[in-house]
Design a protein around this motif. Sequence first.
Motif, PDB file in Angstrom:
ATOM      1  N   GLN A 125     -36.888 -39.696  40.139  1.00 46.01           N
ATOM      2  CA  GLN A 125     -36.859 -41.128  39.860  1.00 46.01           C
ATOM      3  C   GLN A 125     -35.964 -41.835  40.876  1.00 46.01           C
ATOM      4  N   PRO A 126     -36.120 -43.157  41.029  1.00 42.04           N
ATOM      5  CA  PRO A 126     -35.352 -43.871  42.048  1.00 42.04           C
ATOM      6  C   PRO A 126     -33.875 -44.083  41.709  1.00 42.04           C
ATOM      7  N   THR A 127     -33.508 -44.025  40.433  1.00 37.55           N
ATOM      8  CA  THR A 127     -32.117 -44.248  40.043  1.00 37.55           C
ATOM      9  C   THR A 127     -31.602 -43.049  39.256  1.00 37.55           C
ATOM     10  N   THR A 128     -30.275 -42.963  39.136  1.00 35.51           N
ATOM     11  CA  THR A 128     -29.689 -41.846  38.406  1.00 35.51           C
ATOM     12  C   THR A 128     -29.981 -41.961  36.917  1.00 35.51           C
ATOM     13  N   ASN A 129     -30.010 -40.809  36.261  1.00 36.58           N
ATOM     14  CA  ASN A 129     -30.234 -40.766  34.820  1.00 36.58           C
ATOM     15  C   ASN A 129     -29.039 -40.094  34.155  1.00 36.58           C
ATOM     16  N   LEU A 130     -29.129 -39.864  32.859  1.00 35.51           N
ATOM     17  CA  LEU A 130     -28.021 -39.282  32.108  1.00 35.51           C
ATOM     18  C   LEU A 130     -27.614 -37.917  32.646  1.00 35.51           C
ATOM     19  N   SER A 131     -28.594 -37.078  32.959  1.00 37.31           N
ATOM     20  CA  SER A 131     -28.268 -35.752  33.493  1.00 37.31           C
ATOM     21  C   SER A 131     -27.535 -35.856  34.826  1.00 37.31           C
ATOM     22  N   SER A 132     -27.972 -36.779  35.689  1.00 38.06           N
ATOM     23  CA  SER A 132     -27.313 -36.965  36.992  1.00 38.06           C
ATOM     24  C   SER A 132     -25.878 -37.432  36.811  1.00 38.06           C
ATOM     25  N   HIS A 133     -25.673 -38.367  35.884  1.00 34.82           N
ATOM     26  CA  HIS A 133     -24.322 -38.880  35.636  1.00 34.82           C
ATOM     27  C   HIS A 133     -23.399 -37.775  35.125  1.00 34.82           C
ATOM     28  N   HIS A 134     -23.948 -36.830  34.420  1.00 32.37           N
ATOM     29  CA  HIS A 134     -23.179 -35.693  33.915  1.00 32.37           C
ATOM     30  C   HIS A 134     -22.431 -35.019  35.072  1.00 32.37           C
ATOM     31  N   PHE A 135     -23.072 -34.911  36.217  1.00 31.67           N
ATOM     32  CA  PHE A 135     -22.473 -34.251  37.378  1.00 31.67           C
ATOM     33  C   PHE A 135     -21.717 -35.196  38.286  1.00 31.67           C
ATOM     34  N   ILE A 136     -22.218 -36.397  38.469  1.00 31.73           N
ATOM     35  CA  ILE A 136     -21.606 -37.345  39.405  1.00 31.73           C
ATOM     36  C   ILE A 136     -20.135 -37.564  39.085  1.00 31.73           C
ATOM     37  N   HIS A 137     -19.801 -37.698  37.809  1.00 30.20           N
ATOM     38  CA  HIS A 137     -18.403 -37.953  37.419  1.00 30.20           C
ATOM     39  C   HIS A 137     -17.464 -36.833  37.851  1.00 30.20           C
ATOM     40  N   TYR A 138     -17.943 -35.611  37.827  1.00 27.13           N
ATOM     41  CA  TYR A 138     -17.118 -34.487  38.270  1.00 27.13           C
ATOM     42  C   TYR A 138     -17.082 -34.402  39.795  1.00 27.13           C
ATOM     43  N   LEU A 139     -18.218 -34.614  40.421  1.00 27.73           N
ATOM     44  CA  LEU A 139     -18.302 -34.450  41.872  1.00 27.73           C
ATOM     45  C   LEU A 139     -17.574 -35.530  42.652  1.00 27.73           C
ATOM     46  N   ASN A 140     -17.555 -36.752  42.133  1.00 27.62           N
ATOM     47  CA  ASN A 140     -16.882 -37.823  42.866  1.00 27.62           C
ATOM     48  C   ASN A 140     -15.428 -38.005  42.447  1.00 27.62           C
ATOM     49  N   GLY A 141     -14.946 -37.169  41.506  1.00 30.27           N
ATOM     50  CA  GLY A 141     -13.540 -37.204  41.112  1.00 30.27           C
ATOM     51  C   GLY A 141     -13.218 -38.198  40.010  1.00 30.27           C
ATOM     52  N   THR A 142     -14.203 -38.900  39.475  1.00 25.72           N
ATOM     53  CA  THR A 142     -13.962 -39.859  38.393  1.00 25.72           C
ATOM     54  C   THR A 142     -13.453 -39.143  37.153  1.00 25.72           C
ATOM     55  N   LYS A 143     -14.045 -38.012  36.848  1.00 21.80           N
ATOM     56  CA  LYS A 143     -13.625 -37.212  35.696  1.00 21.80           C
ATOM     57  C   LYS A 143     -12.743 -36.086  36.214  1.00 21.80           C
ATOM     58  N   LYS A 144     -11.518 -36.046  35.741  1.00 20.34           N
ATOM     59  CA  LYS A 144     -10.537 -35.100  36.272  1.00 20.34           C
ATOM     60  C   LYS A 144     -10.483 -33.781  35.499  1.00 20.34           C
ATOM     61  N   ASP A 145     -10.802 -33.814  34.210  1.00 17.77           N
ATOM     62  CA  ASP A 145     -10.674 -32.628  33.379  1.00 17.77           C
ATOM     63  C   ASP A 145     -12.028 -32.011  33.076  1.00 17.77           C
ATOM     64  N   PHE A 146     -12.044 -30.701  33.032  1.00 14.74           N
ATOM     65  CA  PHE A 146     -13.226 -29.974  32.614  1.00 14.74           C
ATOM     66  C   PHE A 146     -12.959 -29.470  31.202  1.00 14.74           C
ATOM     67  N   PRO A 147     -13.717 -29.924  30.216  1.00 16.27           N
ATOM     68  CA  PRO A 147     -13.473 -29.429  28.857  1.00 16.27           C
ATOM     69  C   PRO A 147     -13.827 -27.954  28.746  1.00 16.27           C
ATOM     70  N   ASN A 148     -13.189 -27.292  27.818  1.00 11.86           N
ATOM     71  CA  ASN A 148     -13.499 -25.888  27.544  1.00 11.86           C
ATOM     72  C   ASN A 148     -14.794 -25.882  26.760  1.00 11.86           C
ATOM     73  N   ALA A 149     -15.904 -25.824  27.482  1.00 10.09           N
ATOM     74  CA  ALA A 149     -17.212 -25.965  26.845  1.00 10.09           C
ATOM     75  C   ALA A 149     -18.275 -25.219  27.637  1.00 10.09           C
ATOM     76  N   VAL A 150     -19.416 -25.070  27.025  1.00  5.74           N
ATOM     77  CA  VAL A 150     -20.579 -24.514  27.693  1.00  5.74           C
ATOM     78  C   VAL A 150     -21.693 -25.548  27.605  1.00  5.74           C
ATOM     79  N   ALA A 151     -22.591 -25.481  28.561  1.00  7.91           N
ATOM     80  CA  ALA A 151     -23.757 -26.367  28.544  1.00  7.91           C
ATOM     81  C   ALA A 151     -24.939 -25.613  29.142  1.00  7.91           C
ATOM     82  N   ALA A 152     -26.120 -25.980  28.680  1.00  5.08           N
ATOM     83  CA  ALA A 152     -27.351 -25.364  29.172  1.00  5.08           C
ATOM     84  C   ALA A 152     -27.982 -26.276  30.213  1.00  5.08           C
ATOM     85  N   TYR A 153     -28.650 -25.668  31.198  1.00  6.20           N
ATOM     86  CA  TYR A 153     -29.237 -26.406  32.311  1.00  6.20           C
ATOM     87  C   TYR A 153     -30.622 -25.870  32.643  1.00  6.20           C
ATOM     88  N   VAL A 154     -31.439 -26.733  33.261  1.00 10.96           N
ATOM     89  CA  VAL A 154     -32.757 -26.336  33.744  1.00 10.96           C
ATOM     90  C   VAL A 154     -33.151 -27.263  34.890  1.00 10.96           C
TER      91      VAL A 154
END
Length: 148
Positions: A32-61
Amino acid sequence: MVAEITAVEQASKRGIHLLVVVPPVTTGQMLQPTTNLSSHHFIHYLNGTKKDFPNAVAAYVDVRDVARAHALVYENPEANGRYLCVSAVLHRCDNKSRPLIKPYKFSNKRLRDLGLKFTPIKESLYNMILSLQEKGDLPTTVVPRASL
C-alpha cells in the motif's frame, strides 16, 4: 476476533462455506502507499521513538505469505475452517534481568500441508525495512542495505 466469530455465525446461518485465514503482525514489502498498523509497530523501534522493548512475544508473517495462504485455501475444495498464518514468534526484551515471557505455541501445519512455504522472518523484516526506506518513512541510515 469478535468479527471472526460473527462471520462464522452468519455464514453458518446462511449455509456459506467460510474459510478464515488469521495473520498476526504482517511484515515484508509494503503493498500500500502509506504505512499501516503493522508498519508502525516497527517504525517506532527503528527510528528511536520507542526506547523500551517490553518483555513480550509477538507473532509475525510476510504479507506475501498471507496472500498465498488466501489463494491456497480458496483453490482447495477440501479446505475448511480456520488457518493460522504465522511464520515466526519472536521475543523482544531489553531487560535481561527479568525472566523471559514464554512464547505461545501455534500450528501453521494446515497451511504447510496445503503447500505454503513461509518466507524466513529475517528476509521478510529486511524487505519491510527496504520498503519503508523507499517510501521515505524510515531513514536509509537505520539499516544500511548491505548489512543483512
